[in-house]
Design a protein around this motif. Structure first.
Motif, PDB file in Angstrom:
ATOM      1  N   ALA A   4      -2.186  -6.722 -18.935  1.00 52.90           N
ATOM      2  CA  ALA A   4      -2.709  -5.494 -19.335  1.00 52.90           C
ATOM      3  C   ALA A   4      -2.962  -4.633 -18.350  1.00 52.90           C
ATOM      4  N   LEU A   5      -3.280  -5.230 -17.039  1.00 50.90           N
ATOM      5  CA  LEU A   5      -3.782  -4.526 -15.759  1.00 50.90           C
ATOM      6  C   LEU A   5      -2.597  -3.878 -14.945  1.00 50.90           C
ATOM      7  N   ILE A   6      -1.152  -4.355 -15.139  1.00 50.37           N
ATOM      8  CA  ILE A   6      -0.235  -3.982 -14.358  1.00 50.37           C
ATOM      9  C   ILE A   6       0.231  -2.588 -14.679  1.00 50.37           C
ATOM     10  N   GLY A   7       0.197  -1.687 -13.509  1.00 47.63           N
ATOM     11  CA  GLY A   7       0.695  -0.210 -13.847  1.00 47.63           C
ATOM     12  C   GLY A   7      -0.486   0.629 -14.104  1.00 47.63           C
ATOM     13  N   LYS A   8      -1.845   0.097 -14.011  1.00 53.53           N
ATOM     14  CA  LYS A   8      -3.076   0.973 -14.086  1.00 53.53           C
ATOM     15  C   LYS A   8      -3.399   1.495 -12.658  1.00 53.53           C
ATOM     16  N   TYR A   9      -4.261   2.501 -12.729  1.00 48.27           N
ATOM     17  CA  TYR A   9      -4.946   3.079 -11.578  1.00 48.27           C
ATOM     18  C   TYR A   9      -6.263   2.700 -11.646  1.00 48.27           C
ATOM     19  N   ALA A  10      -6.948   2.883 -10.513  1.00 51.15           N
ATOM     20  CA  ALA A  10      -8.753   2.981 -10.389  1.00 51.15           C
ATOM     21  C   ALA A  10      -9.034   4.177 -11.246  1.00 51.15           C
ATOM     22  N   GLY A  11     -10.129   3.741 -12.225  1.00 51.24           N
ATOM     23  CA  GLY A  11     -10.480   4.682 -13.189  1.00 51.24           C
ATOM     24  C   GLY A  11      -9.733   4.476 -14.623  1.00 51.24           C
ATOM     25  N   THR A  54      -5.388  -6.901  -5.500  1.00 51.61           N
ATOM     26  CA  THR A  54      -6.469  -7.296  -5.642  1.00 51.61           C
ATOM     27  C   THR A  54      -7.325  -6.188  -6.481  1.00 51.61           C
ATOM     28  N   VAL A  55      -7.997  -6.599  -7.597  1.00 56.15           N
ATOM     29  CA  VAL A  55      -8.258  -5.714  -8.520  1.00 56.15           C
ATOM     30  C   VAL A  55      -9.790  -5.848  -8.712  1.00 56.15           C
ATOM     31  N   GLU A  56     -10.601  -4.824  -8.694  1.00 56.27           N
ATOM     32  CA  GLU A  56     -12.072  -5.022  -8.947  1.00 56.27           C
ATOM     33  C   GLU A  56     -12.346  -4.236 -10.446  1.00 56.27           C
ATOM     34  N   LEU A  57     -12.827  -5.186 -11.293  1.00 60.35           N
ATOM     35  CA  LEU A  57     -13.063  -4.671 -12.786  1.00 60.35           C
ATOM     36  C   LEU A  57     -14.362  -4.667 -13.110  1.00 60.35           C
ATOM     37  N   GLU A  58     -14.635  -3.895 -14.177  1.00 62.09           N
ATOM     38  CA  GLU A  58     -15.837  -3.933 -14.731  1.00 62.09           C
ATOM     39  C   GLU A  58     -15.720  -4.182 -16.267  1.00 62.09           C
ATOM     40  N   ASP A  59     -16.233  -5.195 -16.863  1.00 59.57           N
ATOM     41  CA  ASP A  59     -16.340  -5.515 -18.491  1.00 59.57           C
ATOM     42  C   ASP A  59     -16.974  -4.357 -19.146  1.00 59.57           C
ATOM     43  N   ALA A  98       0.926  -1.254  -0.057  1.00 61.77           N
ATOM     44  CA  ALA A  98       0.021  -0.047  -0.131  1.00 61.77           C
ATOM     45  C   ALA A  98       0.877   1.409  -0.054  1.00 61.77           C
ATOM     46  N   ASP A  99       2.101   1.229   0.714  1.00 62.83           N
ATOM     47  CA  ASP A  99       2.850   2.646   0.640  1.00 62.83           C
ATOM     48  C   ASP A  99       3.638   2.529  -0.218  1.00 62.83           C
ATOM     49  N   THR A 100       4.076   1.643  -1.102  1.00 61.76           N
ATOM     50  CA  THR A 100       4.898   1.948  -2.182  1.00 61.76           C
ATOM     51  C   THR A 100       4.182   1.876  -3.540  1.00 61.76           C
ATOM     52  N   ALA A 101       2.997   1.306  -3.899  1.00 61.83           N
ATOM     53  CA  ALA A 101       2.200   0.968  -5.144  1.00 61.83           C
ATOM     54  C   ALA A 101       1.592   2.277  -5.401  1.00 61.83           C
ATOM     55  N   ASP A 102       1.012   2.958  -4.394  1.00 63.34           N
ATOM     56  CA  ASP A 102       0.438   4.269  -4.662  1.00 63.34           C
ATOM     57  C   ASP A 102      -0.996   4.200  -5.699  1.00 63.34           C
ATOM     58  N   GLY A 103      -1.430   3.027  -5.218  1.00 60.35           N
ATOM     59  CA  GLY A 103      -2.955   2.802  -5.749  1.00 60.35           C
ATOM     60  C   GLY A 103      -2.648   1.831  -7.355  1.00 60.35           C
ATOM     61  N   LEU A 161     -11.971  -0.408 -11.372  1.00 60.57           N
ATOM     62  CA  LEU A 161     -12.828   0.138 -10.399  1.00 60.57           C
ATOM     63  C   LEU A 161     -12.308   0.453  -8.928  1.00 60.57           C
ATOM     64  N   ASP A 162     -11.352  -0.515  -8.730  1.00 60.78           N
ATOM     65  CA  ASP A 162     -10.607  -0.329  -7.221  1.00 60.78           C
ATOM     66  C   ASP A 162      -9.577  -1.244  -7.352  1.00 60.78           C
ATOM     67  N   VAL A 163      -8.359  -0.832  -6.377  1.00 67.03           N
ATOM     68  CA  VAL A 163      -7.213  -1.650  -6.281  1.00 67.03           C
ATOM     69  C   VAL A 163      -6.987  -1.757  -4.800  1.00 67.03           C
ATOM     70  N   LYS A 164      -6.789  -2.829  -4.235  1.00 66.12           N
ATOM     71  CA  LYS A 164      -6.682  -3.184  -2.814  1.00 66.12           C
ATOM     72  C   LYS A 164      -5.391  -4.226  -2.660  1.00 66.12           C
ATOM     73  N   TYR A 165      -4.787  -3.843  -1.661  1.00 66.48           N
ATOM     74  CA  TYR A 165      -3.492  -4.530  -1.041  1.00 66.48           C
ATOM     75  C   TYR A 165      -3.774  -5.361   0.297  1.00 66.48           C
ATOM     76  N   ILE A 166      -4.734  -6.667  -0.077  1.00 68.16           N
ATOM     77  CA  ILE A 166      -5.044  -7.518   0.955  1.00 68.16           C
ATOM     78  C   ILE A 166      -4.505  -8.895   1.147  1.00 68.16           C
TER      79      ILE A 166
END
Length: 160
Positions: free
Chosen positions: A131-138, A93-98, A81-86, A155-160
């Motif tokens: 394709a997702l690596i490096g992307k941000y929410a939105g 863990t990434v929430e996506l919408e097709d 969470a501290d180093t990835a900046d979202g 939609l959302d990026v979590k580090y859990i």
């Protein structure tokens, strides 16, 4: 040697499998070989051949697991969470919408050995994860799927 990324949970699962192979499977195979040898002529002994074949598999898997664990780079998603900046990174863990079907899905990006689509864990080397690596929410990620190009909104990026 190439480092192999693993989450903490994935590394633990591989360690448990290695321990099981060494403490349960290997002794069982040795016992089966000893019993088959006691039957006499080994040239036409199917039990002996099967036990030797299983021994080769068990020893190969042990060597494979030991190699992977010795080259593993274990990453704890909770510390990102501290180093990835979202950003979407390994372990996130990434929430996506097709964008076409509006279906929502959540994936965790994990190592090749721990990927399991049934529990929404995708390999870091899969087309969607790449394709997702490096992307941000939105952001929108375009994925080349077997059925053609697909677009997913992060939609959302979590580090859990």
């Amino acid at each position: 040697m190439v480092t192999i990324p693993l989450t903490v949970a994935g590394a633990e699962k591989l360690k448990q499998e290695l321990q099981h192979l060494k403490s349960v499977e290997r002794p069982a195979v040795i016992q089966a070989i000893a019993e088959a040898r006691a039957q006499g002529d080994l040239s036409e002994n199917a039990e002996y051949d099967a036990a030797k074949e299983k021994q080769g598999f068990v020893e190969g898997r042990i060597a494979d697991l030991e190699g992977k664990l010795s080259n593993a780079q274990i990453i704890d998603p909770k510390t990102l969470a501290d180093t990835a900046d979202g950003r979407v990174v390994f372990g996130a863990t990434v929430e996506l919408e097709d964008l076409e079907s509006e279906a929502r899905v959540t994936y965790q990006i994990v190592g090749d050995d721990e990927a399991d689509i049934k529990v929404n864990k995708i390999s870091v080397s899969s087309p969607i994860a790449r394709a997702l690596i490096g992307k941000y929410a939105g952001d929108v990620a375009t994925v080349m799927a077997p059925g053609g190009e697909r677009e997913y909104e992060v939609l959302d990026v979590k580090y859990i």
